[in-house]
Write a protein that holds these residues in place. Structure first.
Motif, PDB file in Angstrom:
ATOM      1  N   ILE A 186       0.727  -1.195  -0.119  1.00 24.09           N
ATOM      2  CA  ILE A 186      -0.078   0.185  -0.069  1.00 24.09           C
ATOM      3  C   ILE A 186       0.689   1.316   0.022  1.00 24.09           C
ATOM      4  CG2 ILE A 186      -2.096  -1.197   1.259  1.00 24.09           C
ATOM      5  CD1 ILE A 186      -0.934   0.220   3.529  1.00 24.09           C
ATOM      6  N   THR A 187       2.299   1.195  -0.291  1.00 25.93           N
ATOM      7  CA  THR A 187       3.012   2.327  -0.114  1.00 25.93           C
ATOM      8  C   THR A 187       3.253   3.196  -1.255  1.00 25.93           C
ATOM      9  OG1 THR A 187       4.535   0.732   0.836  1.00 25.93           O
ATOM     10  CG2 THR A 187       5.323   2.946   0.585  1.00 25.93           C
ATOM     11  N   PRO A 188       3.060   4.467  -1.152  1.00 30.09           N
ATOM     12  CA  PRO A 188       2.739   5.388  -2.213  1.00 30.09           C
ATOM     13  C   PRO A 188       4.317   5.723  -2.545  1.00 30.09           C
ATOM     14  CG  PRO A 188       2.573   6.880  -0.315  1.00 30.09           C
ATOM     15  CD  PRO A 188       2.678   5.105   0.170  1.00 30.09           C
ATOM     16  N   LYS A 189       4.481   6.302  -3.866  1.00 32.75           N
ATOM     17  CA  LYS A 189       5.612   7.007  -4.221  1.00 32.75           C
ATOM     18  C   LYS A 189       5.722   8.393  -4.332  1.00 32.75           C
ATOM     19  CE  LYS A 189       8.810   7.170  -8.231  1.00 32.75           C
ATOM     20  NZ  LYS A 189       9.009   6.684  -9.831  1.00 32.75           N
ATOM     21  N   PRO A 190       6.514   8.978  -3.623  1.00 32.62           N
ATOM     22  CA  PRO A 190       7.191   8.407  -2.698  1.00 32.62           C
ATOM     23  C   PRO A 190       6.740   8.118  -1.510  1.00 32.62           C
ATOM     24  CG  PRO A 190       7.747  10.999  -2.822  1.00 32.62           C
ATOM     25  CD  PRO A 190       6.750  10.456  -3.865  1.00 32.62           C
ATOM     26  N   PRO A 191       7.222   7.519  -0.495  1.00 33.39           N
ATOM     27  CA  PRO A 191       8.737   7.027  -0.340  1.00 33.39           C
ATOM     28  C   PRO A 191       9.116   5.822  -1.217  1.00 33.39           C
ATOM     29  CG  PRO A 191       7.701   6.232   1.617  1.00 33.39           C
ATOM     30  CD  PRO A 191       6.516   6.924   0.658  1.00 33.39           C
ATOM     31  N   ALA A 192       8.374   4.832  -1.488  1.00 28.96           N
ATOM     32  CA  ALA A 192       8.611   3.852  -2.227  1.00 28.96           C
ATOM     33  C   ALA A 192       8.920   4.233  -3.859  1.00 28.96           C
ATOM     34  CB  ALA A 192       7.796   2.660  -2.348  1.00 28.96           C
ATOM     35  N   THR A 193       9.142   3.235  -4.482  1.00 27.03           N
ATOM     36  CA  THR A 193       9.411   3.486  -6.002  1.00 27.03           C
ATOM     37  C   THR A 193       8.149   2.518  -6.305  1.00 27.03           C
ATOM     38  OG1 THR A 193      11.089   1.600  -6.254  1.00 27.03           O
ATOM     39  CG2 THR A 193      11.492   3.964  -6.352  1.00 27.03           C
ATOM     40  N   ILE A 194       7.710   2.555  -7.850  1.00 26.37           N
ATOM     41  CA  ILE A 194       6.733   1.678  -7.994  1.00 26.37           C
ATOM     42  C   ILE A 194       7.107   0.127  -8.161  1.00 26.37           C
ATOM     43  CG2 ILE A 194       4.950   1.044  -9.994  1.00 26.37           C
ATOM     44  CD1 ILE A 194       4.844   4.020 -10.582  1.00 26.37           C
ATOM     45  N   GLU A 195       8.343  -0.067  -8.958  1.00 25.20           N
ATOM     46  CA  GLU A 195       8.827  -1.357  -8.952  1.00 25.20           C
ATOM     47  C   GLU A 195       9.559  -1.621  -7.433  1.00 25.20           C
ATOM     48  OE1 GLU A 195       8.403  -3.513 -11.116  1.00 25.20           O
ATOM     49  OE2 GLU A 195       7.413  -2.477 -12.800  1.00 25.20           O
ATOM     50  N   TYR A 196       9.723  -2.745  -7.176  1.00 19.77           N
ATOM     51  CA  TYR A 196      10.594  -3.074  -6.221  1.00 19.77           C
ATOM     52  C   TYR A 196      12.241  -2.993  -6.196  1.00 19.77           C
ATOM     53  CZ  TYR A 196       6.712  -4.688  -3.582  1.00 19.77           C
ATOM     54  OH  TYR A 196       5.444  -4.805  -2.780  1.00 19.77           O
ATOM     55  N   GLU A 197      12.833  -2.749  -7.517  1.00 16.21           N
ATOM     56  CA  GLU A 197      14.180  -2.604  -7.501  1.00 16.21           C
ATOM     57  C   GLU A 197      14.459  -1.946  -8.715  1.00 16.21           C
ATOM     58  OE1 GLU A 197      16.160  -6.645  -5.586  1.00 16.21           O
ATOM     59  OE2 GLU A 197      16.046  -6.671  -7.912  1.00 16.21           O
TER      60      GLU A 197
END
Length: 305
Positions: A294-305
């Motif tokens: 459920i993490t938005p971008k940012p802080p995450a990226t869309i893909e995992y790597e």
């Protein structure tokens, strides 16, 4: 927003001028970026365009077969290179190193094929967010940060480099490309390799491929996500029947976005998440559990790597 008609006219002129009457190798993936590039180049240089699709062994389910159907009239050459990519990725764990290994292998294959056809230039569908993310250190794109410096071509041609994804889709519509291509979900250049955390193995890729297919089947038509997929993120204990299973954990991700610079996770109804989890654990051998990111971008990226 870009003036599509003016852009098309300028891009065709640019490709024609930069190629200087010589043959051009087209890095064709079947996504909207490379498909728009291919159509622009076809109009610009005709038979001097050599469209090459590399089956890395890291593609979505049924991808290669569909590409053959969609681009059969585009002087298409298909290179089966799965063994080469898995060999190059053996033992590689670091995400950035993965992207660079894939970029290196990708470009060397193009060089090899270009030598057979006397191609002088490489045409790529690099778009503006690829440049921003690579320069900002967020991640290396296989056609930007992962590109080797010693390319054995006279030069690169990147007509989409100033466009965002939604602008590329507008150009695809103006070019008359099929809706299937115009509205196709983004797929990372390194393919399923960046949806397998840790070392890339045939087993993990096959699980990611099948889980991606299930996620798309359940989500695309109803929720129209910018992107949805599944990734193999590790191992966890589970139970199948009466047997303990130390199996794979699959993470499902579905987001809405405009240009991939930011993204919000889609709030999926519980019955939908339950169905996806049930299908993945029942239909794919070796999967012990499914989670939803459920993490938005940012802080995450869309893909995992």
């Amino acid at each position: 927003m870009v003036n599509t008609e003016k852009f098309i006219e300028q891009a065709i002129a640019e490709i024609r001028e930069k190629s200087n009457g010589k043959k051009v190798v087209m890095a064709l993936s079947g996504g909207v970026d490379s498909s728009v590039c291919a159509e622009l180049a076809r109009r610009a240089i005709g038979e001097n365009l050599i469209s090459i699709y590399v089956d890395t062994g890291l593609m979505r389910k049924g991808e290669t077969e569909r590409i053959r159907e969609l681009f059969s009239d585009l002087n298409l050459q298909v290179v089966e290179a799965g063994d080469e990519f898995f060999g190059a990725l053996k033992g590689v764990i670091d995400p950035e190193k993965k992207r660079k290994v894939i970029g290196e292998k990708f470009i060397r294959i193009f060089e090899r094929e270009a030598k057979k056809t006397k191609a002088a230039y490489l045409l790529q569908g690099t778009i503006y967010p690829d440049i921003i993310e690579s320069e900002g250190g967020i991640k290396s794109h296989h056609n930007v940060g992962g590109l080797p410096y010693d390319i054995d071509f006279e030069g690169l041609i990147e007509p989409l480099i100033d466009l965002y994804k939604d602008e590329v889709r507008d150009v695809a519509g103006a070019l008359g490309l099929p809706a299937e291509i115009q509205h196709r979900m983004p797929f990372p250049g390194p393919g399923l390799a960046v949806r397998c955390l840790g070392e890339v193995t045939p087993e993990k890729v096959e699980i990611a491929r099948e889980a991606n297919a299930i996620a798309e089947e359940e989500l695309v038509e109803q929720f129209r996500p910018w992107q949805c997929f599944a990734a193999v993120i590790g191992l966890g204990t589970g139970v199948k029947g009466d047997v303990r299973l130390h199996g794979w954990i699959v993470a499902v991700r579905a987001v809405h976005s405009r240009d991939a610079m930011t993204a919000d996770a889609i709030e999926l109804p519980w019955p939908v998440m339950h169905k996806i989890s049930s299908r993945i654990t029942a239909e794919i051998h070796g999967v012990s559990r499914v989670v939803y990111d459920i993490t938005p971008k940012p802080p995450a990226t869309i893909e995992y790597e």
